[in-house]
Structures are given as structure tokens and as C-alpha cells.
Design a protein around this motif. Structure first.
Motif, PDB file in Angstrom:
ATOM      1  N   ALA A 171      13.544  24.631  61.582  1.00  0.00           N
ATOM      2  CA  ALA A 171      14.617  23.707  62.004  1.00  0.00           C
ATOM      3  C   ALA A 171      15.801  23.803  61.026  1.00  0.00           C
ATOM      4  N   GLN A 172      15.504  23.944  59.734  1.00  0.00           N
ATOM      5  CA  GLN A 172      16.583  24.035  58.736  1.00  0.00           C
ATOM      6  C   GLN A 172      17.395  25.330  58.922  1.00  0.00           C
ATOM      7  N   ARG A 173      16.699  26.429  59.266  1.00  0.00           N
ATOM      8  CA  ARG A 173      17.414  27.711  59.485  1.00  0.00           C
ATOM      9  C   ARG A 173      18.358  27.604  60.682  1.00  0.00           C
ATOM     10  N   LYS A 174      17.913  26.929  61.724  1.00  0.00           N
ATOM     11  CA  LYS A 174      18.779  26.739  62.904  1.00  0.00           C
ATOM     12  C   LYS A 174      20.032  25.987  62.478  1.00  0.00           C
ATOM     13  N   PHE A 175      19.824  24.945  61.681  1.00  0.00           N
ATOM     14  CA  PHE A 175      20.946  24.132  61.211  1.00  0.00           C
ATOM     15  C   PHE A 175      21.927  25.010  60.404  1.00  0.00           C
ATOM     16  N   ALA A 176      21.375  25.911  59.596  1.00  0.00           N
ATOM     17  CA  ALA A 176      22.216  26.742  58.713  1.00  0.00           C
ATOM     18  C   ALA A 176      23.171  27.635  59.502  1.00  0.00           C
ATOM     19  N   ASN A 177      22.850  27.894  60.786  1.00  0.00           N
ATOM     20  CA  ASN A 177      23.706  28.769  61.595  1.00  0.00           C
ATOM     21  C   ASN A 177      24.797  28.030  62.342  1.00  0.00           C
ATOM     22  N   LYS A 178      24.912  26.732  62.105  1.00  0.00           N
ATOM     23  CA  LYS A 178      25.932  25.952  62.826  1.00  0.00           C
ATOM     24  C   LYS A 178      27.329  26.395  62.426  1.00  0.00           C
ATOM     25  N   GLU A 179      28.214  26.452  63.395  1.00  0.00           N
ATOM     26  CA  GLU A 179      29.610  26.791  63.097  1.00  0.00           C
ATOM     27  C   GLU A 179      30.369  25.529  62.721  1.00  0.00           C
ATOM     28  N   PRO A 180      31.361  25.574  61.853  1.00  0.00           N
ATOM     29  CA  PRO A 180      31.920  26.781  61.234  1.00  0.00           C
ATOM     30  C   PRO A 180      31.207  27.200  59.949  1.00  0.00           C
ATOM     31  N   GLY A 181      30.156  26.471  59.519  1.00  0.00           N
ATOM     32  CA  GLY A 181      29.451  26.817  58.294  1.00  0.00           C
ATOM     33  C   GLY A 181      28.589  25.637  57.897  1.00  0.00           C
ATOM     34  N   ALA A 182      27.662  25.850  56.965  1.00  0.00           N
ATOM     35  CA  ALA A 182      26.758  24.756  56.593  1.00  0.00           C
ATOM     36  C   ALA A 182      26.420  24.796  55.111  1.00  0.00           C
ATOM     37  N   VAL A 183      26.210  23.598  54.588  1.00  0.00           N
ATOM     38  CA  VAL A 183      25.734  23.445  53.213  1.00  0.00           C
ATOM     39  C   VAL A 183      24.346  22.818  53.328  1.00  0.00           C
ATOM     40  N   LEU A 184      23.341  23.453  52.739  1.00  0.00           N
ATOM     41  CA  LEU A 184      21.988  22.889  52.735  1.00  0.00           C
ATOM     42  C   LEU A 184      21.568  22.669  51.297  1.00  0.00           C
ATOM     43  N   ASP A 185      20.996  21.508  51.011  1.00  0.00           N
ATOM     44  CA  ASP A 185      20.481  21.323  49.659  1.00  0.00           C
ATOM     45  C   ASP A 185      19.002  20.954  49.700  1.00  0.00           C
ATOM     46  N   GLY A 186      18.276  21.415  48.668  1.00  0.00           N
ATOM     47  CA  GLY A 186      16.834  21.155  48.620  1.00  0.00           C
ATOM     48  C   GLY A 186      16.198  21.815  47.423  1.00  0.00           C
ATOM     49  N   ARG A 187      14.995  22.392  47.671  1.00  0.00           N
ATOM     50  CA  ARG A 187      14.248  23.013  46.573  1.00  0.00           C
ATOM     51  C   ARG A 187      14.075  24.520  46.777  1.00  0.00           C
ATOM     52  N   ASP A 188      14.123  24.949  48.062  1.00  0.00           N
ATOM     53  CA  ASP A 188      13.795  26.354  48.365  1.00  0.00           C
ATOM     54  C   ASP A 188      14.838  26.974  49.289  1.00  0.00           C
TER      55      ASP A 188
END
Ligand code: DC
Length: 217
Positions: free
Chosen positions: A102-119
Motif C-alpha cells: 500500500a505504501q509503494r502505491k502511495f509513493a507513485n502518486k503524482e506529482p510526487g510523494a514524501v514518505l517517512d518511516g523506518r524502512d
């Protein structure tokens, strides 16, 4: 910009300031932001609410599959007990698999994405355009968390002491860094930012200039 939908990956231990940086960078670039800790917290919260065991992997997977990333309520999920429960849920590989998809899908959102976590830089988005690893000494992190909790607390309410918060932070670090699946560690090509002696402004400007270099140069 080098790529049309860039991903900014931010990792670091609890209370390192990575969430604040991620939010500010997302706002600056007009990108989507996902605090992936909330996804583990969301699963833990649903299990606690349903009086279910935290170590029942199949049940936790079902809950993870149903999780709606758009409805994660930070105010509810920030509670200390939910953080503790989340770090137990986060050791289960099958649950991680569902949430990582689910997080990878989110990362492909346009126009760009910032993800924060541990891995994020190591497992979720190993091809991210830019990876930051935000850290600070356990004492500094405990000090900041203690200040934050004391400011939010109602007058007269009992708040955890600095020593209790420091002990929790060290226990959480041990669990996050010591688990066999996706332990917390900087990706080989991550930029390290130690915010122990930095103000939020300095940390933001340091992060921003690294991101701008990576995205535009
Ligand atoms: O950042 P946080 O305190 O909200 O995270 C809660 C727990 O979730 C934390 O103990 C570790 C886990 N977590 C994880 O394993 N992987 C992530 N990408 C984010 C959080």
C-alpha cells in the motif's frame, strides 16, 4: 525535475524530527505525504479496539488489507500505548508485506510523494530519487518529546518524566533496529542529518538543499 513523479524517502528513529521535516518538504514541493508509522499504528489500533491479540499474524493481515490510508487519524493514533502496540505489530513479516504494498502505491502518486518511516529507503522505495536519514541522540529526542507532551497536557495532568520517556525511546530503538525483517538502518546511499544540535529551521534548510540538488541537478 529529473523524474516526473519523484519520491523523497525519509527514515529515522522515533522522535528524531523526521515527521516534521517530511511534512514541511511535502508542503514546500506540493507533494503528497505519508507517515508510514501511522499505517502500523492504524493496524495496532484496530486490533486493540477489537480486543484482539497483537501477535495473531493472520488477523493482523486481514486488518492491514482493509486499512484505508486516507482515513488515518493522527490525533487518535499518536497515543503512547498505540505506538508500543505498533512496534509489536511491525515485527510480523506478512503484515509488513501488506502495508509495504500500500505504501509503494502511495509513493507513485503524482506529482510526487514524501514518505517517512523506518524502512523507506531500504525496502519500500529503494529507488527513491533522494533518501534522508534523520537522527538525534536519545537524550535530545527524549527532551523534545517531553517538552511536546508537557506543552500539550492539560493543567494539573500527570505527564511522563524525562527519564521514563528516555527509557521508552531506548526500548523502541532496540526493537526497531533489532528486528530481523526490515530493521531500522540508513540506506547505503542515504544522506545522514544529525539534528541533535540543530533548530527545526536549520534541519529543514539542510534537508531542502539536499533534496533540491537531487531533484534538479
Ligand atoms: O514512527 P512511529 O512511532 O509512528 O512508528 C510506530 C511503529 O511502527 C514503530 O515502532 C516502528 C514501526 N514502523 C515500521 O516498522 N516501519 C515504518 N516504515 C514505520 C513505522
Amino acid at each position: 525535475m529529473k523524474k516526473l513523479t519523484p519520491t523523497i524517502a525519509i527514515d529515522g528513529p522515533a522522535a528524531s524530527g523526521k515527521g516534521t521535516l517530511a511534512r514541511r518538504l511535502a508542503r514546500h514541493f506540493g507533494f503528497h505525504h505519508l507517515d508510514t508509522g501511522l499505517t502500523y499504528r492504524g493496524v495496532a489500533h484496530a486490533l486493540l479496539e477489537g480486543n484482539m491479540l497483537l501477535d495473531n499474524e493472520d488477523m493482523a493481515c486481514l486488518v492491514a488489507e482493509k486499512l484505508d490510508l486516507g482515513s488515518l487519524n493522527k490525533d487518535i493514533l499518536s497515543a503512547h500505548e498505540i505506538g508500543e502496540a505498533a512496534s509489536k505489530v511491525a515485527v510480523m513479516s506478512k503484515v509488513r508485506g501488506v502495508l509495504v504494498d500500500a505504501q509503494r502505491k502511495f509513493a507513485n502518486k503524482e506529482p510526487g510523494a514524501v514518505l517517512d518511516g523506518r524502512d523507506i529507503g531500504t525496502v519500500v522505495c529503494p529507488d527513491a530519487e533522494i533518501k534522508l536519514y534523520i537522527t538525534a541522540s536519545p537524550e535530545k529526542r527524549a527532551e523534545r518529546r517531553h517538552r511536546e507532551i508537557s506543552q500539550k497536557a492539560q493543567e494539573g495532568a500527570e505527564v511522563a518524566t524525562f527519564e521514563q520517556i528516555l527509557a521508552d525511546i531506548m526500548k523502541r530503538d532496540e526493537r526497531d533496529m533489532g528486528r530481523s525483517d526490515s530493521p531500522l538502518k540508513p540506506a547505503a546511499n542515504a544522506h545522514l542529518i544529525d539534528t541533535s544540535e540543530m533548530s527545526i529551521e536549520t534541519a529543514f534548510n539542510t534537508a531542502l538543499s539536499l533534496v533540491e540538488q537531487a531533484l534538479w541537478e
